[in-house]
Design a protein around this motif. Structure first.
Motif, PDB file in Angstrom:
ATOM      1  N   UNK A 190       0.820  -1.214   0.000  1.00 52.88           N
ATOM      2  CA  UNK A 190       0.000   0.000   0.000  1.00 52.88           C
ATOM      3  C   UNK A 190       0.856   1.268   0.000  1.00 52.88           C
ATOM      4  N   UNK A 191       1.896   1.287   0.821  1.00 53.74           N
ATOM      5  CA  UNK A 191       2.759   2.465   0.854  1.00 53.74           C
ATOM      6  C   UNK A 191       3.455   2.674  -0.487  1.00 53.74           C
ATOM      7  N   UNK A 192       3.927   1.585  -1.085  1.00 54.95           N
ATOM      8  CA  UNK A 192       4.580   1.677  -2.383  1.00 54.95           C
ATOM      9  C   UNK A 192       3.593   2.120  -3.464  1.00 54.95           C
ATOM     10  N   UNK A 193       2.354   1.578  -3.402  1.00 55.17           N
ATOM     11  CA  UNK A 193       1.372   1.849  -4.460  1.00 55.17           C
ATOM     12  C   UNK A 193       1.005   3.320  -4.532  1.00 55.17           C
ATOM     13  N   UNK A 194       0.640   3.938  -3.410  1.00 56.13           N
ATOM     14  CA  UNK A 194       0.212   5.339  -3.531  1.00 56.13           C
ATOM     15  C   UNK A 194       1.400   6.283  -3.615  1.00 56.13           C
ATOM     16  N   UNK A 195       2.617   5.781  -3.345  1.00 58.67           N
ATOM     17  CA  UNK A 195       3.798   6.617  -3.522  1.00 58.67           C
ATOM     18  C   UNK A 195       4.111   6.854  -4.995  1.00 58.67           C
ATOM     19  N   UNK A 251      -3.681   7.047  13.553  1.00 58.81           N
ATOM     20  CA  UNK A 251      -3.879   8.427  13.105  1.00 58.81           C
ATOM     21  C   UNK A 251      -2.971   8.751  11.922  1.00 58.81           C
ATOM     22  N   UNK A 252      -1.746   8.208  11.944  1.00 54.71           N
ATOM     23  CA  UNK A 252      -0.819   8.453  10.850  1.00 54.71           C
ATOM     24  C   UNK A 252      -1.349   7.893   9.538  1.00 54.71           C
ATOM     25  N   UNK A 253      -2.020   6.725   9.592  1.00 57.51           N
ATOM     26  CA  UNK A 253      -2.559   6.116   8.378  1.00 57.51           C
ATOM     27  C   UNK A 253      -3.640   6.974   7.734  1.00 57.51           C
ATOM     28  N   UNK A 254      -4.300   7.831   8.522  1.00 53.92           N
ATOM     29  CA  UNK A 254      -5.382   8.658   7.984  1.00 53.92           C
ATOM     30  C   UNK A 254      -4.869   9.933   7.311  1.00 53.92           C
ATOM     31  N   UNK A 256      -2.368  10.610   4.961  1.00 48.68           N
ATOM     32  CA  UNK A 256      -2.107  10.741   3.519  1.00 48.68           C
ATOM     33  C   UNK A 256      -3.332  11.098   2.691  1.00 48.68           C
ATOM     34  N   UNK A 257      -4.479  10.458   2.955  1.00 48.66           N
ATOM     35  CA  UNK A 257      -5.681  10.744   2.167  1.00 48.66           C
ATOM     36  C   UNK A 257      -6.105  12.207   2.336  1.00 48.66           C
ATOM     37  N   UNK A 258      -6.037  12.731   3.559  1.00 46.15           N
ATOM     38  CA  UNK A 258      -6.422  14.123   3.807  1.00 46.15           C
ATOM     39  C   UNK A 258      -5.473  15.091   3.112  1.00 46.15           C
ATOM     40  N   UNK A 259      -4.175  14.824   3.221  1.00 43.07           N
ATOM     41  CA  UNK A 259      -3.188  15.706   2.595  1.00 43.07           C
ATOM     42  C   UNK A 259      -3.277  15.673   1.074  1.00 43.07           C
ATOM     43  N   UNK A 260      -3.577  14.512   0.524  1.00 40.25           N
ATOM     44  CA  UNK A 260      -3.682  14.394  -0.927  1.00 40.25           C
ATOM     45  C   UNK A 260      -4.920  15.100  -1.464  1.00 40.25           C
ATOM     46  N   UNK A 261      -5.999  15.116  -0.702  1.00 41.64           N
ATOM     47  CA  UNK A 261      -7.173  15.887  -1.112  1.00 41.64           C
ATOM     48  C   UNK A 261      -6.822  17.369  -1.213  1.00 41.64           C
ATOM     49  N   UNK A 357      -4.780   9.701  -3.688  1.00 39.39           N
ATOM     50  CA  UNK A 357      -5.762   9.879  -2.616  1.00 39.39           C
ATOM     51  C   UNK A 357      -6.727   8.700  -2.546  1.00 39.39           C
ATOM     52  N   UNK A 358      -7.152   8.215  -3.703  1.00 42.10           N
ATOM     53  CA  UNK A 358      -8.072   7.074  -3.728  1.00 42.10           C
ATOM     54  C   UNK A 358      -7.409   5.824  -3.166  1.00 42.10           C
ATOM     55  N   UNK A 359      -6.149   5.601  -3.508  1.00 44.98           N
ATOM     56  CA  UNK A 359      -5.434   4.447  -2.967  1.00 44.98           C
ATOM     57  C   UNK A 359      -5.271   4.567  -1.457  1.00 44.98           C
ATOM     58  N   UNK A 360      -4.925   5.765  -0.987  1.00 41.99           N
ATOM     59  CA  UNK A 360      -4.755   5.957   0.449  1.00 41.99           C
ATOM     60  C   UNK A 360      -6.077   5.777   1.195  1.00 41.99           C
ATOM     61  N   UNK A 361      -7.171   6.281   0.610  1.00 42.63           N
ATOM     62  CA  UNK A 361      -8.489   6.127   1.231  1.00 42.63           C
ATOM     63  C   UNK A 361      -8.908   4.668   1.278  1.00 42.63           C
ATOM     64  N   UNK A 362      -8.657   3.945   0.189  1.00 44.86           N
ATOM     65  CA  UNK A 362      -8.980   2.523   0.154  1.00 44.86           C
ATOM     66  C   UNK A 362      -8.229   1.756   1.232  1.00 44.86           C
ATOM     67  N   UNK A 363      -6.985   2.129   1.425  1.00 43.54           N
ATOM     68  CA  UNK A 363      -6.171   1.468   2.455  1.00 43.54           C
ATOM     69  C   UNK A 363      -6.753   1.710   3.848  1.00 43.54           C
ATOM     70  N   UNK A 364      -7.158   2.958   4.123  1.00 43.61           N
ATOM     71  CA  UNK A 364      -7.741   3.268   5.435  1.00 43.61           C
ATOM     72  C   UNK A 364      -9.046   2.513   5.642  1.00 43.61           C
ATOM     73  N   UNK A 365      -9.912   2.508   4.610  1.00 43.67           N
ATOM     74  CA  UNK A 365     -11.187   1.788   4.730  1.00 43.67           C
ATOM     75  C   UNK A 365     -10.965   0.292   4.928  1.00 43.67           C
ATOM     76  N   UNK A 366      -9.991  -0.252   4.222  1.00 47.15           N
ATOM     77  CA  UNK A 366      -9.663  -1.668   4.360  1.00 47.15           C
ATOM     78  C   UNK A 366      -9.169  -1.950   5.775  1.00 47.15           C
TER      79      UNK A 366
END
Length: 369
Positions: A190-195, A251-254, A256-261, A357-366
């Motif tokens: 996941x970290x590699x994918x959204x990077x 909290x750290x996992x949440x 990336x999605x916020x910053x990318x938005x 952002x979508x990848x990071x959000x998917x990771x958080x939801x998962x």
């Protein structure tokens, strides 16, 4: 960290001068980023293993010596061939940066202070942007862009000497960790994918924002280079703020999605800057606060999960995705910039940040499922 990326920021901030001096096209300017980051991507897995085996001190000496050589060679480049070979050497320094510094943090820093220390060291990258966009831009205006390269080459060589003489020697490598302590494979993926899309978007902004400002908005070369300083200064603020917000892995996992938005919104400001030029300064600050802070958060996540003896390899794998994005993004943007379609270029960057952002959000939801 700053020295490992110094050639990248110098090429972006001084891009208009290089385009004129070496007769480069915008596409070829973007290719410098592609070559450097392609090398970093390919070498990163090997560099992580080397850091884990050699230790952070030896790795930092190699990093700074390599950075010095790359900057020196860029400064004497007579044309595109030597320039591309020089930035390829800079890619080796990029590949060592996160593994070496994360290895040092994992080995010596208390767990409760790692987020803060990681933010400080990741801010070194943005400090490089700040230095490039202000004093080095002024130096290049007075003495030429080659002088700016040579000054930073001397700084990197001095830093290598200081590390050699001042830092304590590397400790013997610890015994390998058990499988249960290794960084979970899913987290690495996941970290590699959204990077990858994150790196593509950031690379396009850093490489082309100064050229956009001069060609489309009519800014002078020194004023355009100051945009890189704005991104760097805002990036330092953003990364330090992330250290306060990232007080737990959850909290750290949440973040990336916020910053990318926020990064998507900032990129759209660049689209509108073509009609209202002052917006480019707001966009540069917002990209610094949001987009460039995300990579610091990913390094925090690596250190949350990695045992010290694996920190180099795990950091290198995630960095490989980030550098792959750096290599892929600028050539496509360069084709659009060469045709004069800057709007399409910035929309491409917005789509890259959206994908991340979508990848990071998917990771958080998962993770919550």
């Amino acid at each position: 960290m700053g020295l490992s990326m110094m050639h990248f920021f110098l090429l972006g901030a001084l891009g208009p001068r290089l385009v004129e001096s070496l007769s480069l096209s915008p596409t070829l300017l973007g290719l410098t980023t592609t070559v450097s980051c392609a090398v970093a991507t390919l070498v990163s897995p090997l560099s992580g293993r080397m850091v884990d085996q050699a230790g952070p001190k030896r790795s930092l000496v190699v990093l700074m010596t390599t950075a010095a050589a790359a900057l020196l060679l860029i400064g004497v480049a007579p044309g595109p061939v030597v320039l591309l070979a020089s930035v390829a050497l800079g890619g080796l320094a990029q590949a060592l940066a996160n593994p070496a510094t994360n290895k040092a943090i994992a080995a010596d820093a208390p767990v409760e202070r790692r987020a803060l220390i990681t933010s400080v060291k990741q801010s070194g990258v943005q400090l490089a942007a700040l230095i490039v966009g202000l004093p080095l831009a002024w130096l290049s205006a007075a003495a030429g862009w080659r002088a700016a390269m040579w000054v930073m080459a001397a700084v990197a060589a001095g830093a290598a000497l200081w590390v050699t003489l001042a830092l304590p020697g590397d400790r013997p490598e610890q015994a390998p960790a058990s499988r249960t302590r290794l960084l979970p494979r899913g987290t690495v993926v996941w970290l590699l994918a959204f990077s990858v899309p994150l790196g593509a978007g950031i690379a396009c902004v850093n490489t082309y924002i100064a050229l956009f400002a001069t060609e489309k908005l009519g800014l002078g070369n020194t004023e355009a280079a100051a945009l890189v300083a704005v991104i760097g200064g805002a990036g330092i603020i953003g990364r330090m703020a992330c250290s306060r917000a990232a007080r737990s892995p959850r909290r750290t996992r949440q973040l990336p999605a916020l910053l990318l938005a926020g990064s998507v919104a900032a990129t759209l400001l660049l689209v509108f800057a073509a009609q209202l030029s002052p917006l480019i300064w707001c966009a540069a600050a917002a990209i610094g606060l949001c987009a460039v802070s995300v990579n610091a958060v990913t390094m925090m996540l690596v250190l949350h999960h990695s045992p010290p003896e694996r920190a180099g390899r795990d950091s290198a794998m995630v960095s490989a995705g980030f550098f792959a994005g750096f290599a892929l993004g600028p050539p496509f943007f360069g084709l659009l910039a060469t045709s004069g379609d800057w709007t399409a270029g910035w929309l491409l960057v917005a789509s890259e940040f959206t994908a991340a952002a979508l990848l990071a959000t998917t990771w958080v939801l998962r993770d919550h499922a």
